[in-house]
Design an enzyme around this catalytic site. Structure first.
Site, mmCIF file in Angstrom:
data_model
loop_
_atom_site.group_PDB
_atom_site.id
_atom_site.type_symbol
_atom_site.label_atom_id
_atom_site.label_comp_id
_atom_site.label_asym_id
_atom_site.label_seq_id
_atom_site.Cartn_x
_atom_site.Cartn_y
_atom_site.Cartn_z
ATOM 1 N N GLN A 101 0.855 -1.200 0.000
ATOM 2 C CA GLN A 101 0.000 0.000 0.000
ATOM 3 C C GLN A 101 0.883 1.239 0.000
ATOM 4 O OE1 GLN A 101 -3.351 -0.633 3.144
ATOM 5 N NE2 GLN A 101 -1.772 -2.127 3.597
ATOM 6 N N ASN A 102 2.188 1.037 0.126
ATOM 7 C CA ASN A 102 3.082 2.179 0.294
ATOM 8 C C ASN A 102 3.340 2.895 -1.029
ATOM 9 O OD1 ASN A 102 3.154 1.395 2.909
ATOM 10 N ND2 ASN A 102 5.196 0.483 2.827
ATOM 11 N N VAL A 103 3.560 4.206 -0.906
ATOM 12 C CA VAL A 103 3.807 5.013 -2.100
ATOM 13 C C VAL A 103 5.299 5.319 -2.242
ATOM 14 C CG1 VAL A 103 1.471 5.998 -2.106
ATOM 15 C CG2 VAL A 103 3.274 7.155 -0.808
ATOM 16 N N HIS A 119 -1.655 1.744 -3.962
ATOM 17 C CA HIS A 119 -1.994 3.158 -3.748
ATOM 18 C C HIS A 119 -1.083 4.096 -4.525
ATOM 19 C CE1 HIS A 119 -4.193 1.960 0.239
ATOM 20 N NE2 HIS A 119 -4.925 1.746 -0.836
ATOM 21 N N ASN A 221 3.362 -6.934 13.273
ATOM 22 C CA ASN A 221 2.993 -5.561 13.597
ATOM 23 C C ASN A 221 3.453 -5.257 15.017
ATOM 24 O OD1 ASN A 221 1.284 -3.151 14.211
ATOM 25 N ND2 ASN A 221 0.344 -3.677 12.253
ATOM 26 N N GLN A 223 1.644 -3.685 16.985
ATOM 27 C CA GLN A 223 0.411 -3.872 17.769
ATOM 28 C C GLN A 223 -0.049 -5.313 17.617
ATOM 29 O OE1 GLN A 223 -1.202 -1.240 19.338
ATOM 30 N NE2 GLN A 223 0.462 0.120 18.717
#
Ligand code: BJW
Ligand code: ZN
Length: 253
Positions: A101-103, A119, A221, A223
């Site tokens: 998803q990183n740009v 993305h 992650n 989290q």
């Protein structure tokens, strides 16, 4: 058996591995994430003010300046051990599909070929009006001050304002990239979801599709993630430590 060992065993057996990444994979390269409580970009900026076409129409210099600030940060950043370990994984599994998803371009710079960018990219600007690519971005922009307004360049064909080549809220994801990501998720036997909060759709369907199709899914992650299935595992810690640790446990390093 520890979750790390279970996932390492699944990795050794995997025929088709999907690696699905989010901002957390680049955090240890110094690129801010979006939603982290202390360091996330959106603690300081309102996404609706910056990451929509309406925001760009309203104030193109504010939005363009924000993205030039971020592009300068990415250009001076380097791939971290997580990016490097993901590139290394491709040498050990029969098939690896990397969906991000990183740009940023840190996966490519770590040596991963054929990265699927859901993305878009900070490095492929295009005309806001006619959509033609704009190829004259400064390769080494001066790092602009945070929050500095910069007028976007003008399209060489139609004179329209140039926009970053990213996918804003309310915009469609690149169709081919999304189809490839969904198809890979449906056919893989293991998916590693690394450093993503999993709240932005349709990208967030990718791990769920893999799980629904019978794959093992591991969330790496900082989290903890509460698993919903016996095939789902949560590895808690920094990606830059856990992905190399997986390679090691699989006996590949
Ligand atoms: C670490 C770590 C370390 C930290 N190690 N871990 C269904 C339901 C509800 C809403 C929608 C829906 N379908 C569509 C929508 C609307 C919307 C959406 O999803 N909204 C939700 C937020 C509610 N989606 C869209 O608008 C999408 N388009 C679309 O659906 O088109 C069809 C349509 C059109 C018109 C009307 C309706 C539908 C487009 C979404 C585009 C998202 N774009 C962004 C910005 C890109 C440009 C830019 O960079 O500025 O993409 S948003 C932002 O979030 C960015 C990211 O790629 C994306 C995901 O974030 P990510 O990567 O997960 O980062 P964080 O910060 O959230 O999480 C980081 C994680 O890392 C955390 O968990 C940390 O714990 C962890 N971490 N350090 C390991 N060292
Ligand atoms: Zn144009």
């Amino acid at each position: 058996m520890s979750d790390l060992q279970i996932v390492a065993d699944a990795l050794r057996r995997a025929r088709h591995l999907v690696v699905f990444t989010g901002a957390g994979v680049s955090a240890e390269s110094g690129i801010p994430t979006f939603r982290d409580a202390l360091s996330g970009l959106w603690q300081r900026f309102d996404p609706g003010e910056l990451a929509t076409a309406a925001a760009f129409r309203r104030d193109p210099a504010l939005v363009w300046g924000w993205y030039e600030w971020r592009r300068a940060q990415v250009l001076k950043a380097r791939p971290n051990p997580a990016h490097l370990a993901i590139a290394e994984l491709a040498r050990h599994v029969p098939q690896l599909t990397l969906v991000t998803q990183n740009v940023d371009d840190l996966h490519e710079r770590a040596g991963s070929p054929a990265v699927i960018h859901l993305h878009g990219s900070l490095h492929q600007p295009r005309c806001f009006d006619c959509q033609r690519p704009f190829t004259r971005l400064a390769a080494d922009p001066q790092e602009p001050a945070k929050g500095r307004r910069i007028e976007p360049p003008r399209c060489l064909q139609c004179g329209g304002p140039v926009r970053p080549g990213v996918v804003w809220f309310g915009e469609m994801l690149p169709e081919q990239a999304l189809q490839q990501a969904f198809a890979a998720a449906e056919s893989c036997d293991l998916l590693l979801s690394i450093g993503t909060s999993g709240v932005v759709y349709p990208a967030a369907h990718v791990p769920q599709l893999a799980l629904d199709s019978g794959a093992v899914v591991a969330h790496i992650n900082q989290q903890a993630f509460a698993p919903n299935s016996p095939r789902e595992h949560s590895l808690v810690g920094p990606a830059g430590e856990l992905v190399p640790a997986l390679l090691q446990r699989a006996g590949w390093q």
